[in-house]
Design a protein around this motif. Structure first.
Motif, PDB file in Angstrom:
ATOM      1  N   ASN A 162      -1.741  15.512   7.089  1.00 12.86           N
ATOM      2  CA  ASN A 162      -2.402  15.545   5.719  1.00 12.86           C
ATOM      3  C   ASN A 162      -3.216  16.540   5.602  1.00 12.86           C
ATOM      4  N   GLN A 163      -3.453  17.478   6.928  1.00 12.32           N
ATOM      5  CA  GLN A 163      -4.320  18.919   6.892  1.00 12.32           C
ATOM      6  C   GLN A 163      -3.762  19.688   7.816  1.00 12.32           C
ATOM      7  N   PRO A 164      -2.186  20.181   7.392  1.00  5.71           N
ATOM      8  CA  PRO A 164      -1.755  21.133   8.430  1.00  5.71           C
ATOM      9  C   PRO A 164      -2.400  22.482   8.442  1.00  5.71           C
ATOM     10  N   GLY A 165      -2.519  23.092   9.534  1.00  9.08           N
ATOM     11  CA  GLY A 165      -3.384  24.374   9.857  1.00  9.08           C
ATOM     12  C   GLY A 165      -4.737  24.350   9.947  1.00  9.08           C
ATOM     13  N   SER A 166      -5.273  22.962  10.078  1.00 11.61           N
ATOM     14  CA  SER A 166      -6.904  22.897  10.144  1.00 11.61           C
ATOM     15  C   SER A 166      -7.328  22.723  11.320  1.00 11.61           C
ATOM     16  N   LEU A 167      -6.284  22.806  12.503  1.00 13.06           N
ATOM     17  CA  LEU A 167      -6.935  22.553  13.974  1.00 13.06           C
ATOM     18  C   LEU A 167      -7.261  23.874  14.338  1.00 13.06           C
ATOM     19  N   THR A 168      -8.229  23.822  15.339  1.00 11.82           N
ATOM     20  CA  THR A 168      -8.461  25.132  16.081  1.00 11.82           C
ATOM     21  C   THR A 168      -7.739  25.303  17.071  1.00 11.82           C
ATOM     22  N   ASP A 169      -7.632  26.604  17.593  1.00 10.15           N
ATOM     23  CA  ASP A 169      -6.724  26.870  18.900  1.00 10.15           C
ATOM     24  C   ASP A 169      -7.027  26.067  20.114  1.00 10.15           C
ATOM     25  N   ARG A 170      -8.055  25.954  20.135  1.00 12.69           N
ATOM     26  CA  ARG A 170      -8.745  24.933  21.344  1.00 12.69           C
ATOM     27  C   ARG A 170      -8.204  23.335  21.108  1.00 12.69           C
ATOM     28  N   GLU A 171      -8.202  22.929  19.754  1.00 15.28           N
ATOM     29  CA  GLU A 171      -7.669  21.765  19.569  1.00 15.28           C
ATOM     30  C   GLU A 171      -6.169  21.665  19.783  1.00 15.28           C
ATOM     31  N   VAL A 172      -5.521  22.446  19.362  1.00 17.67           N
ATOM     32  CA  VAL A 172      -4.101  22.622  19.678  1.00 17.67           C
ATOM     33  C   VAL A 172      -3.590  22.760  21.049  1.00 17.67           C
ATOM     34  N   TYR A 173      -4.458  23.599  21.743  1.00 22.82           N
ATOM     35  CA  TYR A 173      -4.114  23.575  23.343  1.00 22.82           C
ATOM     36  C   TYR A 173      -4.562  22.139  24.075  1.00 22.82           C
ATOM     37  N   GLY A 174      -5.608  21.547  23.500  1.00 19.30           N
ATOM     38  CA  GLY A 174      -5.760  20.199  23.951  1.00 19.30           C
ATOM     39  C   GLY A 174      -4.874  19.257  23.853  1.00 19.30           C
ATOM     40  N   LEU A 175      -4.351  19.331  22.503  1.00 19.19           N
ATOM     41  CA  LEU A 175      -3.287  18.285  22.103  1.00 19.19           C
ATOM     42  C   LEU A 175      -2.114  18.678  22.770  1.00 19.19           C
ATOM     43  N   THR A 176      -1.523  19.669  23.021  1.00 19.48           N
ATOM     44  CA  THR A 176      -0.317  20.101  23.780  1.00 19.48           C
ATOM     45  C   THR A 176      -0.632  19.623  25.174  1.00 19.48           C
ATOM     46  N   ALA A 177      -1.654  19.837  25.887  1.00 17.88           N
ATOM     47  CA  ALA A 177      -1.832  19.472  27.034  1.00 17.88           C
ATOM     48  C   ALA A 177      -1.639  18.090  27.291  1.00 17.88           C
ATOM     49  N   TYR A 178      -2.311  17.298  26.261  1.00 17.80           N
ATOM     50  CA  TYR A 178      -2.371  15.785  26.537  1.00 17.80           C
ATOM     51  C   TYR A 178      -0.814  15.395  26.019  1.00 17.80           C
ATOM     52  N   LEU A 179       0.055  15.810  25.324  1.00 19.27           N
ATOM     53  CA  LEU A 179       1.217  15.205  25.116  1.00 19.27           C
ATOM     54  C   LEU A 179       2.306  15.503  26.161  1.00 19.27           C
ATOM     55  N   LEU A 180       1.946  16.881  26.731  1.00 17.13           N
ATOM     56  CA  LEU A 180       2.804  17.021  27.739  1.00 17.13           C
ATOM     57  C   LEU A 180       2.367  16.163  29.107  1.00 17.13           C
ATOM     58  N   HIS A 181       1.180  16.009  29.248  1.00 11.76           N
ATOM     59  CA  HIS A 181       0.881  15.273  30.376  1.00 11.76           C
ATOM     60  C   HIS A 181       1.180  13.783  30.073  1.00 11.76           C
ATOM     61  N   ALA A 182       1.229  13.302  28.889  1.00 12.92           N
ATOM     62  CA  ALA A 182       1.742  11.949  28.767  1.00 12.92           C
ATOM     63  C   ALA A 182       3.169  11.701  28.980  1.00 12.92           C
ATOM     64  N   ASN A 183       3.954  13.028  28.914  1.00 17.97           N
ATOM     65  CA  ASN A 183       5.434  13.064  29.129  1.00 17.97           C
ATOM     66  C   ASN A 183       5.909  13.097  30.723  1.00 17.97           C
ATOM     67  N   GLY A 184       4.592  13.399  31.552  1.00 21.48           N
ATOM     68  CA  GLY A 184       4.511  13.585  32.973  1.00 21.48           C
ATOM     69  C   GLY A 184       4.928  14.972  33.156  1.00 21.48           C
ATOM     70  N   LEU A 185       4.732  16.035  32.360  1.00 16.74           N
ATOM     71  CA  LEU A 185       5.147  17.522  32.483  1.00 16.74           C
ATOM     72  C   LEU A 185       3.730  18.299  33.014  1.00 16.74           C
ATOM     73  N   TRP A 186       2.781  17.741  32.998  1.00 15.66           N
ATOM     74  CA  TRP A 186       1.601  18.505  33.072  1.00 15.66           C
ATOM     75  C   TRP A 186       0.477  17.858  33.644  1.00 15.66           C
ATOM     76  N   ASP A 187      -0.017  18.468  34.687  1.00 11.35           N
ATOM     77  CA  ASP A 187      -1.348  17.889  35.277  1.00 11.35           C
ATOM     78  C   ASP A 187      -2.577  17.825  34.408  1.00 11.35           C
ATOM     79  N   GLY A 188      -3.016  16.621  34.072  1.00 13.85           N
ATOM     80  CA  GLY A 188      -4.144  16.373  33.019  1.00 13.85           C
ATOM     81  C   GLY A 188      -5.357  17.036  33.496  1.00 13.85           C
ATOM     82  N   LYS A 189      -5.584  17.618  34.729  1.00 14.27           N
ATOM     83  CA  LYS A 189      -6.931  17.917  35.066  1.00 14.27           C
ATOM     84  C   LYS A 189      -6.923  19.510  34.986  1.00 14.27           C
ATOM     85  N   VAL A 190      -5.798  20.224  34.483  1.00  9.79           N
ATOM     86  CA  VAL A 190      -5.755  21.741  34.431  1.00  9.79           C
ATOM     87  C   VAL A 190      -5.777  22.099  33.194  1.00  9.79           C
ATOM     88  N   ALA A 191      -6.403  23.035  32.817  1.00  9.30           N
ATOM     89  CA  ALA A 191      -6.811  23.364  31.487  1.00  9.30           C
ATOM     90  C   ALA A 191      -5.495  24.265  31.084  1.00  9.30           C
TER      91      ALA A 191
END
Length: 214
Positions: free
Chosen positions: A156-185
């Motif tokens: 409902n608001q494409p393009g509204s996220l900051t780069d930091r928010e996008v990095y955070g969401l990407t980290a969370y989704l990759l971690h949830a899929n077992g592909l990234w250490d959740g403690k590493v930025a």
């Protein structure tokens, strides 16, 4: 002049109205000389110009202005598989989880598996003979997760996220899929190093029987 002719055929009376002119061809000639309606006429170039003149176009139409570097930068945000185009900054899975719960869970479910929209996290993805596609078992490049979220999400608001928010969401989704250490930025340097399980299942289009895309 006009006249009526009455004939008796048995018990049937036939009345015919006849029209006469000085010449039998006069009516047809008059009709042929009448102008045709506009929709029947062939289109003509405006202002008496020839058809060849209408095919040429000016180099510029005299309106608008060149886009500024800042305006171009706002749209030039694509990220390549090798990470080219990733912005500076970083984000971690903990930040991304909070953002996900607020802006993403309504469409993709609390854990990314419930829906109603596309499934994001691998889990029980085999339903009979059909495999459900998620980030962890189908997407070939981790950088695509960042690219897609930044340009198209939330719905409902494409393009509204900051780069930091996008990095955070990407980290969370990759971690949830077992592909990234959740403690590493996650950042522009380490995101392209993540090898997705489905990467080798995609091959370049090497067909030569039509237009080649390289």
């Amino acid at each position: 002049m006009q006249g009526n002719t009455i004939r008796f055929i048995g018990s049937v009376v036939v009345i015919a109205t006849l029209s006469f002119t000085a010449s039998g061809l006069e009516v047809g000639q008059q009709r042929a000389s009448l102008p045709r309606p506009a929709w029947q006429r062939p289109a003509l170039p405006c202002g008496g110009a020839s058809l060849a003149d209408t095919l040429s176009q000016p180099a510029r139409f005299g309106f608008g202005r060149p886009a500024t570097e800042a305006e171009i930068a706002m749209l030039d945000i694509d990220v390549r598989p090798d990470g080219q185009g990733l912005p500076t900054g970083e984000g971690n899975a903990a930040e991304g989880k909070a953002i996900y719960a607020l802006k993403c869970a309504g469409c993709h479910g609390a854990t990314g598996t419930e829906g109603p929209n596309d499934r994001l996290v691998v889990g029980d993805t085999i339903k009979g003979a059909r495999r459900i596609r998620a980030i962890g078992n189908y997407w070939p490049h981790a950088t695509t997760v960042f690219d897609y979220i930044r340009r198209a999400m939330p719905f409902n608001q494409p393009g509204s996220l900051t780069d930091r928010e996008v990095y955070g969401l990407t980290a969370y989704l990759l971690h949830a899929n077992g592909l990234w250490d959740g403690k590493v930025a996650l950042n522009a340097k380490n995101l392209p190093t993540i090898k997705m399980p489905a990467r080798d299942k995609f091959v370049p289009d090497d067909r030569t029987d039509g237009p080649e895309i390289k």
